[in-house]
Enzyme design. Structure first.
Site, PDB file in Angstrom:
ATOM      1  N   GLY A  12       0.877  -1.187  -0.065  1.00 49.25           N
ATOM      2  CA  GLY A  12      -0.022  -0.017   0.002  1.00 49.25           C
ATOM      3  C   GLY A  12       0.867   1.370   0.013  1.00 49.25           C
ATOM      4  O   GLY A  12       2.027   1.146  -0.152  1.00 49.25           O
ATOM      5  N   ASP A  40      10.683  -9.276   4.792  1.00 48.54           N
ATOM      6  CA  ASP A  40      11.131  -8.435   3.568  1.00 48.54           C
ATOM      7  C   ASP A  40      12.097  -7.360   4.260  1.00 48.54           C
ATOM      8  O   ASP A  40      11.796  -6.142   4.217  1.00 48.54           O
ATOM      9  CB  ASP A  40       9.762  -7.891   3.249  1.00 48.54           C
ATOM     10  CG  ASP A  40      10.151  -7.069   1.825  1.00 48.54           C
ATOM     11  OD1 ASP A  40      10.979  -7.264   1.360  1.00 48.54           O
ATOM     12  OD2 ASP A  40       9.134  -6.467   1.524  1.00 48.54           O
TER      13      ASP A  40
END
Ligand SMILES: *[C@@H]1O[C@H](CO)[C@@H](O)[C@H](O)[C@H]1NC(C)=O
Ligand SMILES: *[C@@H]1O[C@H](CO)[C@@H](O)[C@H](O)[C@H]1NC(C)=O
Ligand SMILES: *[C@@H]1O[C@H](CO)[C@@H](O)[C@H](O)[C@H]1NC(C)=O
Ligand SMILES: *[C@@H]1O[C@H](CO)[C@@H](O)[C@H](O)[C@H]1NC(C)=O
Ligand SMILES: *[C@@H]1O[C@H](CO)[C@@H](O)[C@H](O)[C@H]1NC(C)=O
Ligand SMILES: *[C@@H]1O[C@H](CO)[C@@H](O)[C@H](O)[C@H]1NC(C)=O
Ligand SMILES: *[C@@H]1O[C@H](CO)[C@@H](O)[C@H](O)[C@H]1NC(C)=O
Length: 823
Positions: A547, A656
């Site tokens: 996002g 990540d």
């Protein structure tokens, strides 16, 4: 009855419980019918009449006799909402001398003296203030602020005085606008459910600094601010001797020693209280609209830093899911099974009493720390020298062995093992000294690795400060207190009692811990609120697969970053809330703090603290980080990840790790961002290893993803290693690197292979380092630091996950070269 305890309790307690329920019912039903707004000269409040309470004009506070135990009452001021039990009490006259439930009175006599009598006779508390002869009126009033004042009026306005006020004598709570001074201190309660004076104190010390002190029966020590540091290192000043502190009604706390903080919901004028809780932590609470107290600030985020929790020879463990617990040190056993604060005693005879005191063997425990009580500090000692030193001292219980730099360790022999705590992100290793016979006995085997939370339950017990004289007597007492105080919830109360007796106390206790953490600085926002705060999502400051991130200004001018999650990828509202509250519980100075969320219709947003200096990626590109800063970023980011992996939250893998997800604050202190999102997004479940899709970012992904091997915390270690290489070389791992150092020839190698190749030559280290470092950075570099960084990075990017270190090992390896104050 299935449970034998239950049948015992139910038979012996049925009558008293009924009785107390009846009394409590009469109490609740009458709190609204207060007889007076003030107490006049020559009159009294009686414990016998539940209507005898004063109320503040706004109805927020009551003053009267409050039950604190079986047939035990305190004259107290409390928040009007009785359903919060003892937690609502904000002041007490006779905290340590509760009075009888019959014939006790608070009397304001005609001389203006206010006193409390126990069962009609003994005076247990009084104000002892002489009344001026000109006074024509004396009365006790409870103000809207919660201040109970004794005031007198005379014929002239100058005769109007406040003779005495409860704000000058706080117990464990400070109200907004109540001055905290050199003459006042907060003292914690003894335990949950026991409001008598405990062992923790919040006070202005002789050097004008606000501190938290553990003042136990045998030892005492300051634990906040961090005792290893000097006041100016944590932004305090000793020079202002006015010693005053004040919390304003908007949630701004300021102290004359320059210490200040803002409540996480700063700006709203709502009921607040600053309380020194029984667990030794100072917390600011706000009363939310649904009538619950939520935490809007707390002094200590790592609960084991509080002293005096587990007593001598024991170790405090913390786990965000189950809270604080204690474990005995190896070779020691519980002194008193009912009271952890008494600690543990050795299972062996003191070395000093042996014919040959210089004996003993050592057992190693990494990531442990015992505060203080070093016999001395021996710098640059080898392990054997340190062992020898300890053996020479008959009272040496073991030693702490700390990394200083790559070939130097410091040795601290300990004569007492106090305030022990385990922390995966801490550094240093403890070697316990034990007789050979104990060392070879089998029970020690399980403790011979890192202390972690997989210990069997018998080793770890929830900490309870109160002393249990007798199991059933305690149960009985608590039952009665519960029965009295959960007034108005009789039916629910009986249920609670049932749950309690059938053993869910522990679970409730843990849940409360979770609640505390979840509530800490964490709230729900409406979509409209966030749209306004981001000015209709005007300023985008980042964008990723998950996002976009927008800058926002919250109430009280706080900057925030609002992440708007893509709609496609999301769970339903309930799962979302569950996961968000889990992320909200993770609290570490090197993790980006989640302040709140919004779940409304299809909108899912997360509100994070704002980081002034943006991401590590941007800073590497701009060349704003010198070597010192780069090194600190490496160490602190590693601490954040170690916390995620190893403080008993092994399931939080980041998956990540990359420079875009490491953010830098105003002082370039890094915070790891975007953790926990793997659980938020509907991409698969870590537990069931159905990570079907490859996650992470190309260039930073461990080989396990590609070869479909099991995914462990080592995938983050790998990515972290790549980030280190990137910081050292200034080269991005994406695709190949253009190697210009070999005369302009183009070599299309991965960053890892390139560094490996460069580092494996015959040339001296300094030359090899010189070839790989980022030359765009101003200022020289410390060859040793870079060498350590590269060595650690190469270990992290090993192909086999078992060859990679854990994040806490990384922290320890890097710790060698930081400039932090040493113990
Ligand atoms: C609270 O603790 C104190 C000190 O241990 C003890 O004397 C007192 O009886 C306890 N009160 C209750 C209600 O348990
Ligand atoms: C908090 O109070 C102090 C002292 O009154 C003041 O200097 C400071 O600006 C206040 N902070 C905010 C955010 O209002
Ligand atoms: C000391 O602190 C008080 C309260 O914060 C402040 O009003 C006062 O000006 C300070 N004094 C000095 C000398 O800084
Ligand atoms: C008291 O608290 C309960 C929930 O804990 C809440 O439902 C109730 O409205 C509160 N009452 C007042 C007067 O604030
Ligand atoms: C530490 O001690 C070793 C040998 O004992 C010595 O060679 C080395 O120079 C010392 N290091 C420092 C920094 O003093
Ligand atoms: C925790 O301890 C158990 C055995 O007690 C061990 O299997 C596990 O690997 C340990 N975990 C960590 C992170 O050290
Ligand atoms: C344990 O502690 C409690 C209270 O602190 C005390 O009454 C009891 O006697 C102690 N038990 C032992 C075995 O020392």
């Amino acid at each position: 009855m299935r449970n034998p305890i239950f049948s015992f309790i139910s038979s012996s307690l049925f009558m008293p419980v009924l009785l107390f329920l009846a009394i409590s019912f009469s109490l609740t039903s009458s709190t609204s019918v207060h007889r007076d707004r003030f107490l006049r000269r020559g009159s009294a409040l009686s414990v016998d009449d539940p209507d005898d309470v004063l109320s503040s004009p706004n109805g927020a506070f009551f003053a009267g006799f409050h039950p604190v135990g079986r047939n035990a009452y305190s004259f107290a001021v409390w928040f009007s909402n009785r359903s919060c039990m003892l937690d609502c009490i904000v002041w007490m006259a006779n905290r340590d001398k509760p009075v009888n439930g019959k014939h006790s009175k608070l009397i304001l006599d005609k001389h203006g003296n206010l006193f409390l009598t126990d069962a009609g006779h003994k005076v247990v508390w009084s104000t002892d203030i002489a009344l001026s002869s000109s006074a024509t009126y004396v009365g006790l009033h409870l103000l809207d602020s919660g201040n109970l004042i004794l005031r007198s009026f005379g014929p002239r306005p100058v005769d109007d005085t406040v003779m005495w006020q409860s704000f000058d004598h706080p117990t464990n709570t400070l109200h907004p606008e109540q001055k905290f001074t050199r003459f006042t201190e907060l003292v914690s309660s003894r335990a949950r459910g026991n409001i008598s004076s405990g062992y923790y104190k919040f006070y202005f010390d002789n050097d004008n600094i606000l501190r938290l002190l553990y003042s136990g029966p045998e030892i005492s020590s300051v634990y906040w601010p961090h005792p290893y540091q000097l006041p100016w290192d944590y932004g305090r000043t000793t020079y202002n001797d006015s010693r005053v502190a004040l919390l304003d009604s908007l949630g701004n706390f300021t102290s004359s020693d320059d210490w200040k903080f803002l409540a996480s919901d700063y700006g709203e004028k709502i009921p607040r209280r600053l309380t020194l809780d029984f667990d030794g932590n100072v917390r600011l609470y706000s009363l939310s609209r649904n009538g619950e107290w939520t935490i809007s600030w707390q002094a200590i985020t790592t609960p084991c830093d509080v002293h005096g929790i587990c007593g001598p020879n024991a170790v405090c463990l913390y786990n965000a899911r189950s809270g604080r617990s204690c474990s005995y040190a190896p070779g020691y056993e519980r002194k008193n099974l009912s009271d952890w604060s008494q600690g543990c005693k050795p299972k062996f005879e003191s070395f000093c009493k042996l014919p040959d005191p210089e004996t003993g063997e050592f057992i190693r425990f990494p990531h442990l720390d015992f505060y203080g009580y070093d016999e001395d500090h021996y710098p640059n000692y080898t392990l054997n020298q340190c062992k020898k030193k300890c053996l020479e001292l008959c009272n040496c219980k073991g030693f702490q062995y700390k990394f200083r730099d790559s070939n130097r360790h410091d040795c601290y022999p300990k004569v007492l093992l106090l305030n022990g705590r385990a922390s995966a992100t801490g550094y240093g290793t403890i070697y316990f000294r034990l007789p050979k016979a104990i060392l070879s006995s089998e029970q020690l085997q399980l403790e011979s690795s890192t202390l972690n939370c997989s210990h069997s339950p018998k080793d770890v017990e929830l900490h309870r400060v109160y002393s249990r004289r007798h199991e059933s007597e305690l149960l009985l007492k608590i039952l009665l207190i519960l029965a009295v105080v959960i007034a108005g919830f009789e039916a629910l109360g009986v249920l609670l009692v049932l749950c309690f007796v059938t053993g869910t106390w522990k679970a409730k206790d843990e849940a409360r811990q979770g609640y505390h953490l979840a509530a800490m600085g964490f709230r729900r926002y409406t979509y409209a609120e966030l749209r306004k705060a981001t000015r209709n999502f005007r300023e985008e400051i980042g964008r990723g697969a998950v996002g976009s991130v927008y800058r926002a200004i919250l109430l009280g001018d706080r900057s925030a970053a609002v992440k708007r999650l893509n709609e496609m990828t999301l769970h339903g509202e309930e799962e979302f809330l569950a996961e968000v509250s889990t992320i909200g519980k993770l609290n570490h100075m090197n993790l980006l703090e989640l302040w709140g969320y919004c779940a409304e219709g299809k909108h899912r947003l997360l509100v994070y603290e704002y980081m002034e200096h943006g991401s590590l990626a941007e800073n590497l590109a701009k060349g704003t980080l010198d070597w010192g800063k780069r090194f600190d970023v490496a160490v602190e980011a590693a601490r954040g990840l170690a916390y995620l992996h190893e403080e008993c939250l092994e399931w939080v893998l980041h998956c990540d790790v990359k420079p875009q997800n490491i953010l830098l604050d105003l002082n370039y202190k890094p915070k790891v961002a975007d953790f926990g999102l793997s659980k938020l997004l509907n991409r698969g479940d870590v537990k069931h290893s159905s990570f079907s899709k490859i996650r992470g970012t190309r260039g930073y992904m461990a080989p396990e993803w590609v070869y479909n091997l099991s995914i462990t915390s080592k995938v983050d270690v790998y990515s972290y290693g790549i980030v280190l290489l990137e910081m050292v070389t200034g080269r991005s791992p994406g695709g190949g690197v253009l190697d210009t150092s070999t005369g302009g020839e183009t070599e299309n190698l991965g960053l890892t292979s390139w560094v490996k190749q460069k580092m494996s030559g015959e040339v001296p280290t300094a030359t090899r380092i010189e070839e790989i470092v980022d030359h765009s950075i101003e200022g020289g570099y410390d060859v040793k630091k870079v060498e350590v960084l590269v060595a650690v990075a190469l270990q992290c990017v090993a192909d086999d996950k078992d060859d990679r270190p854990t994040m806490s090992q990384v922290v320890e390896m890097l710790h060698c070269c930081t400039n932090e104050a040493e113990i």
